[in-house]
Each structure stands twice: as structure tokens, then as C-alpha cells.
Design a protein around this motif. Structure first.
Motif, short mmCIF file in Angstrom:
data_model
loop_
_atom_site.label_atom_id
_atom_site.label_comp_id
_atom_site.label_asym_id
_atom_site.label_seq_id
_atom_site.Cartn_x
_atom_site.Cartn_y
_atom_site.Cartn_z
N TRP A 40 0.85 -1.19 0.00
CA TRP A 40 0.00 0.00 0.00
C TRP A 40 0.89 1.24 0.00
O TRP A 40 2.01 1.21 0.55
N ILE A 41 0.38 2.34 -0.56
CA ILE A 41 1.03 3.65 -0.40
C ILE A 41 -0.01 4.66 0.08
O ILE A 41 -1.21 4.49 -0.14
N GLN A 42 0.47 5.71 0.71
CA GLN A 42 -0.40 6.77 1.18
C GLN A 42 -0.99 7.55 0.01
O GLN A 42 -0.36 7.70 -1.05
N HIS A 43 -2.19 8.07 0.21
CA HIS A 43 -2.90 8.83 -0.82
C HIS A 43 -2.09 10.03 -1.31
O HIS A 43 -1.98 10.28 -2.51
N ASP A 44 -1.50 10.78 -0.39
CA ASP A 44 -0.76 11.98 -0.82
C ASP A 44 0.46 11.62 -1.65
O ASP A 44 0.86 12.38 -2.55
N ALA A 45 1.06 10.47 -1.40
CA ALA A 45 2.19 10.03 -2.22
C ALA A 45 1.73 9.74 -3.64
O ALA A 45 2.43 10.08 -4.61
N ALA A 46 0.56 9.13 -3.78
CA ALA A 46 0.02 8.87 -5.12
C ALA A 46 -0.27 10.17 -5.84
O ALA A 46 0.01 10.31 -7.05
N GLN A 47 -0.80 11.14 -5.15
CA GLN A 47 -1.08 12.43 -5.77
C GLN A 47 0.20 13.08 -6.29
O GLN A 47 0.22 13.61 -7.42
N ARG A 48 1.26 13.04 -5.49
CA ARG A 48 2.53 13.63 -5.92
C ARG A 48 3.10 12.89 -7.12
O ARG A 48 3.61 13.50 -8.08
N LEU A 49 3.02 11.58 -7.08
CA LEU A 49 3.55 10.76 -8.17
C LEU A 49 2.83 11.05 -9.48
O LEU A 49 3.46 11.27 -10.52
N PHE A 50 1.52 11.08 -9.46
CA PHE A 50 0.74 11.32 -10.67
C PHE A 50 1.01 12.72 -11.22
O PHE A 50 1.13 12.91 -12.43
N ALA A 51 1.13 13.69 -10.31
CA ALA A 51 1.38 15.06 -10.75
C ALA A 51 2.73 15.17 -11.46
O ALA A 51 2.84 15.83 -12.50
N GLN A 52 3.74 14.51 -10.91
CA GLN A 52 5.05 14.54 -11.56
C GLN A 52 5.03 13.87 -12.92
O GLN A 52 5.82 14.21 -13.80
N ALA A 53 4.11 12.92 -13.11
CA ALA A 53 4.00 12.22 -14.39
C ALA A 53 3.06 12.96 -15.35
O ALA A 53 2.71 12.42 -16.41
N GLY A 54 2.61 14.17 -14.95
CA GLY A 54 1.75 14.94 -15.81
C GLY A 54 0.30 14.50 -15.79
O GLY A 54 -0.47 14.81 -16.72
N GLN A 55 -0.11 13.81 -14.76
CA GLN A 55 -1.48 13.32 -14.63
C GLN A 55 -2.11 13.85 -13.34
O GLN A 55 -1.40 14.28 -12.42
N SER A 56 -3.41 13.80 -13.26
CA SER A 56 -4.12 14.14 -12.04
C SER A 56 -4.69 12.86 -11.44
O SER A 56 -5.49 12.17 -12.08
N PHE A 57 -4.26 12.55 -10.23
CA PHE A 57 -4.77 11.34 -9.58
C PHE A 57 -6.28 11.40 -9.45
O PHE A 57 -6.99 10.42 -9.74
N GLU A 58 -6.81 12.54 -9.02
CA GLU A 58 -8.25 12.65 -8.79
C GLU A 58 -9.03 12.49 -10.09
O GLU A 58 -10.10 11.86 -10.12
N THR A 59 -8.50 13.03 -11.19
CA THR A 59 -9.19 12.92 -12.47
C THR A 59 -9.22 11.47 -12.94
O THR A 59 -10.26 10.96 -13.39
N LEU A 60 -8.09 10.78 -12.83
CA LEU A 60 -8.03 9.38 -13.27
C LEU A 60 -8.86 8.49 -12.34
O LEU A 60 -9.48 7.53 -12.79
N ALA A 61 -8.86 8.79 -11.05
CA ALA A 61 -9.67 8.00 -10.11
C ALA A 61 -11.15 8.14 -10.44
O ALA A 61 -11.92 7.18 -10.36
N ALA A 62 -11.57 9.33 -10.80
CA ALA A 62 -12.97 9.54 -11.19
C ALA A 62 -13.28 8.79 -12.48
O ALA A 62 -14.35 8.19 -12.62
N ALA A 63 -12.35 8.80 -13.44
CA ALA A 63 -12.56 8.09 -14.71
C ALA A 63 -12.67 6.59 -14.48
O ALA A 63 -13.41 5.89 -15.19
N ALA A 64 -11.95 6.09 -13.47
CA ALA A 64 -11.94 4.64 -13.20
C ALA A 64 -13.28 4.14 -12.69
O ALA A 64 -13.53 2.93 -12.69
N LYS A 65 -14.16 5.03 -12.28
CA LYS A 65 -15.47 4.62 -11.81
C LYS A 65 -16.43 4.28 -12.94
O LYS A 65 -17.49 3.71 -12.71
N ARG A 66 -16.05 4.64 -14.18
CA ARG A 66 -16.96 4.50 -15.31
C ARG A 66 -16.61 3.26 -16.14
O ARG A 66 -15.44 2.96 -16.36
#
Length: 551
Positions: A242-268
């Protein structure tokens, strides 16, 4: 011939409960004594494979014998359960590289890591990282988060729970806020391994996980118990964690992605996995490996007229052993409520039933190991039953009894799944109480206790928790008590015995367990799952086979 005649009421759409038994007084002294004993520091948190286990199983065998039970395994009180203890050592940071400065996550406060491969060293190096949404492959629902991507040798990042966990009601593709097995973290790792992922990492978020990071950290650090396997877990991912939520947010941002945006897309429906371009993961650790034999403790009260029919009482005796220390330095996770209380109830029920004399059917009293490590003891018994599951009428599971005080209700985990609801309703009526559906089905409690090992093999099981509508304070007080326990004691060193506890509510709940188990044991009815339930076909098949073999 007996099984052939008993099969007829079993095949009816609804099993009619026998008259509710009048429960005798449950020994409050036994409940207190067993809970206090098993949760004392002398038992060091009752971890399997430790001196604490040796003390625990010997104590339970002694109490079962004193209660009037017979040894449940051909003259022995024990069923051996082969386990492997794995303790991670020399854990490197989990490092994500390739998009900006490396992100190195520390073991414990920022990430936890382990493996189901039984090997002395694990290394995942420069593994490409892919976000696979909820990590679900469900052909019957037309859902596949792994569609169109090959994750062999890669590190997958996964969301916990189901895509529709935030839905306010129950229903829909993944049953809305009621978690399905697809939402459990155990499933996430199983599915990642089936797709060949080198590492499977879940992003922790408190609401969908149903517990805070403190629970993850205390549960995943220190010695871990696994079921032994002939291939050493060769088909598993090399690393899981497991990793902490804030670590995932930082990782996605550095990769040019938004964690929250992709997490929302994953619900569909139709979501496709997203590779974090250029990002790789690396981690390594050593494992101290110790294979050992843990034990379930089994006692039986043989039936008077139908001894080859069985009613099961179960509770897990184990806890976490030594764990992450509290600020005061206390590092023993005593597990007083979880689950010295349920184990104490098992002993008290053995005493009450033996004192009442043998019922028509046999009763099995099963204290299982390894629940905290993934239902290992109950899974082993269910896969290697000492008494045939096709002749096991039903079961009652007890886990973490509520010390919040007397309640007007009980909370049924999996309400509406089987005929046992009617049996429980009749027992509750003798106390002027009612059954309520679980208020937080999104937490997936149905898949988190030992009843599930039997249910998935077709045995109707009832599992309920102490009520949340307290006599003193109502639902407000009930919610506050549950939240306080989860925040301050659950899976931590402060789940300790308290001499000031009010046992009135627990004693009433244990009387319900007695009434249920005794009524089933004195009946000739075979309860079933309701029509359309996921376990109905399994039960019908096993009972039909048992009836045929009796001809």
C-alpha cells in the motif's frame, strides 16, 4: 435414509425456524475470565507460531475439556494448520523514478510492502508503472480494468473498494455502497497476479478502505503469516503493498497526470488502464522465513439422535502479536475485543450447551488461527473439514463483541442472504430486540471474518455484531462508540482488557448465539441461502450429493 428425508425441507424455498430455545444464563464470569486471560501481556498478542500461541491453544483445550466437550479431531483437541511466517528485513524505500526527482517512500509511515512468494530476497527493479483503476476483471459485468494492456513485469497501482462505493444506496453493477469481493484488497492482489504484475500497490484512502493508515501500518509491519504452499507462491506478484494517498497524488502530478481525475474516470465502465509515461518503480527487501505448524482448536458435543449432522460455532483466537508501538512504548497488540471476547463466548457457549445436555445434532466449537492474516485457519478447516461441510447444517461466527453496552438491536453482516435471518429474528423476539442491516456495507465486513470461508463453500452462516442502537444514548452513542474503538484501539496496542467494562450487552448477545445454535441443533430443518444468492447453487449441489450418497 435419514439424509434422504432431511433433504426435503432443505429444498424448500424457505426453511421454517424451529421454536426459539429459552437461553440459560450465560456465565459472565467465564466471559470476563477468558477475555482477561487471553488478552494479558503474558500471551504477547496471540500471534500464530509464537509462545503466545502455545499458551492460547493449551488454555482453550483445557477450558473446552472443563466445559464438557470431547476432543474434535479423532481424540485430539487440535487441527494442524501449516503456515509460513515471513518477516521483512532491510526494506529499501519504494522509489518511483523517471518523471522529475525520484519519489522515495519510507517503509511504515508512507508505504508498506510484502510478498506472498516464499523466498529469502525480493527485488523489483525499474518496473514500468501502470494505473489500473480498481483492478477488476469481471466478465459477467462486462468490466475489465486490464483490457488492452499487458502488465507482465510491471507495477500496477490500484484503487481500493468497488467503482460505485460512493453510491448512497445498495444496488447497481457492483451493488452500490455494499462492497463486493471485487472491492477487497485480497482480490486486488489475486487479480494482479493473474495478469502477471511484478508488483501490486493499493492507494490507501480512509473512506473506501474503511480504516486509517494506522491499521494498514500495524497490520503489515512485523511478522506476516501465510498459508504454506507446494510451489512457494510462484504464481504471486513479487511485491504487494500500500502507499499513502498523498504520495500517489505527488507521483501522478510529476507524471503529468491528475490522480483525482483518473480515479474519477476509473469509476466508469469502459475505463482503460493508464501507463505513467517514463515512470518506474523499484523496491527490495529480505525475508526471514520460518515454516511452522499453527493449530485450530476443536471441541465437539456429540448429538443425541442425529450425530452425523453438525452445527458450527466459530471464533478466531489469534491476534497481531507484537506490533507498532504506541507513544508510551507498549508494543503488544493484546486483541482484547478482537477477538478474546469472541473466543470467550465460544467457551461460555460450550459450557452452557454441555450443561443443557446433548442436542439432537452434534455441535462443533471451533477456535481458528490466522484470521488476522487472511482467514487462514478457517480457510484450512473449510478446505480440509473434520466434519463434512455437506452435513454441516449451518454456523454461527463470533468476532469482536461490542463492549458499548446493551442495545435494542443487533447489526447483521450480510442481512437478507439466507434463511438464518428468520432464525435470528425468532431469537431476538425472546429479548424484545430487532435485527438491523449493517450501516456501513461499503466496509466489506462480509469478507473480513471467518464465516466467509464456510459461506463460499455453501454452508449457511450467520454473523452479527453488537447493536448500534444503544439503550443508553441510541444510535448517536452507538456510532460514537464504534468510531472511538476504530480510531483508538482497533488493531493497536490499546485494545486491552478494561475491568470497568459493562458486560450486560455482551451476555445478551451470547444468549442469542446460544438460542440460534441450540435451535438449529434440535431441529431437523436444513437452512439454505435465499434464491438467487451467490452461494445457493453450491449448497444445493453439496446437499444433493450428500442425499444421494446416503441412499
Amino acid at each position: 435414509m435419514r439424509l434422504r428425508t432431511l433433504a426435503l425441507p432443505f429444498l424448500a424455498l424457505t426453511a421454517v425456524p424451529a421454536a426459539a430455545q429459552t437461553a440459560p444464563p450465560i456465565s459472565e464470569a467465564t466471559l470476563k475470565d477468558v477475555t482477561k486471560e487471553l488478552s494479558s501481556d503474558a500471551y504477547e498478542g496471540r500471534a500464530p507460531g509464537t509462545a503466545g500461541e502455545e499458551k492460547t491453544v493449551a488454555y482453550l483445550a483445557k477450558r473446552f475439556a472443563a466445559a464438557g466437550l470431547a476432543p474434535g479431531n479423532k481424540g485430539s483437541w487440535y487441527q494442524d494448520v501449516p503456515l509460513v511466517e515471513m518477516t521483512a528485513k532491510n526494506v529499501s524505500p519504494l522509489t518511483f523514478s523517471g518523471a522529475g526527482a525520484p519519489i522515495a517512500l519510507a517503509y511504515g509511515p508512507q508505504m508498506v510492502i510484502g510478498t506472498h512468494r516464499i523466498q529469502p530476497h525480493v527485488a523489483v527493479k525499474d518496473s514500468p508503472v501502470v494505473f489500473v483503476g480498481y483492478g477488476i476483471t469481471a466478465p459477467e459485468k462486462g468490466w475489465d480494468d486490464y483490457a488492452g494492456i499487458d502488465v507482465r513485469g510491471k507495477t500496477v497501482l490500484i484503487l481500493v473498494n468497488d467503482p460505485d462505493w460512493q453510491q448512497p444506496d445498495v444496488g447497481g453493477l457492483f451493488n452500490g455502497r455494499a462492497m463486493t469481493y471485487y472491492g477487497r484488497w485480497t482480490y486486488k492482489y489475486e487479480e494482479a497476479a493473474r495478469h502477471g504484475a511484478a508488483a501490486a500497490i493499493i492507494v490507501h484512502q480512509t473512506a473506501p478502505a474503511a480504516y486509517g493508515w494506522n491499521v494498514v501500518q500495524s497490520s503489515w509491519t512485523g511478522a506476516q503469516q501465510l498459508a504454506d504452499s507446494t510451489d512457494g507462491g510462484a504464481g504471486e506478484s513479487a511485491a504487494i503493498g500500500w502507499i499513502q494517498h498523498d504520495a500517489a497524488q505527488r507521483l501522478f502530478a510529476q507524471a503529468g497526470q491528475s490522480f483525482e481525475t483518473l480515479a474519477a474516470a476509473a469509476k466508469r465502465k469502459g475505463f482503460r488502464a493508464v501507463a505513467l509515461k517514463g515512470v518506474t518503480a523499484s523496491v527490495s527487501f529480505d525475508n526471514a522465513i520460518r515454516k511452522h505448524m499453527s493449530r485450530n482448536v476443536v471441541g465437539v458435543l456429540p448429538g443425541r439422535t442425529r450425530p452425523d449432522n453438525y452445527v458450527l460455532y466459530s471464533a478466531h483466537w489469534d491476534h497481531l502479536g507484537r506490533c507498532e508501538a504506541a507513544p508510551d512504548g507498549d508494543d503488544i497488540c493484546n486483541g482484547a475485543i478482537d477477538n478474546a471476547t469472541g473466543t470467550a463466548a465460544l467457551v461460555a457457549l460450550a459450557e452452557a450447551n454441555a450443561k443443557a445436555g446433548a442436542p439432537a445434532r452434534s455441535q462443533i466449537f471451533l477456535a481458528v488461527t490466522g484470521e488476522e492474516s487472511g482467514l487462514l485457519g478457517s480457510e484450512y478447516y473449510a478446505a480440509n473439514p473434520l466434519y463434512p461441510l455437506a452435513r454441516t447444517v449451518a454456523g454461527v461466527n463470533m468476532d469482536a463483541l461490542s463492549m458499548a453496552g446493551p442495545a435494542r438491536n443487533v447489526v447483521v453482516i450480510g442481512k437478507g442472504k439466507s434463511d438464518l435471518d428468520g432464525w435470528l429474528d425468532r431469537a431476538l423476539a425472546t429479548q424484545g430486540r430487532v435485527a438491523s442491516a449493517e450501516p456501513t456495507p461499503e466496509k466489506g465486513f462480509y469478507y473480513r471474518s471467518d464465516h466467509f470461508s464456510f459461506a463460499k463453500r455453501g454452508v449457511p452462516m450467520v454473523y452479527f455484531e453488537g447493536g448500534d442502537d444503544l439503550v443508553k444514548g441510541g444510535r448517536t452513542a452507538g456510532k460514537a462508540a464504534a468510531e472511538d474503538y476504530e480510531a483508538h484501539r482497533y488493531h493497536g496496542p490499546k485494545d486491552e482488557y478494561d475491568p470497568a467494562w459493562d458486560w450486560t450487552g455482551v451476555a445478551r448477545d451470547v444468549q442469542l448465539y446460544y438460542t440460534l445454535g441450540r435451535s438449529l441443533a434440535d431441529s431437523d430443518v436444513w437452512p439454505n441461502w435465499v434464491a438467487g444468492d451467490e452461494f445457493r447453487a453450491i449448497r444445493d449441489k453439496s446437499r444433493a450429493a450428500a442425499a444421494t450418497s446416503a441412499k
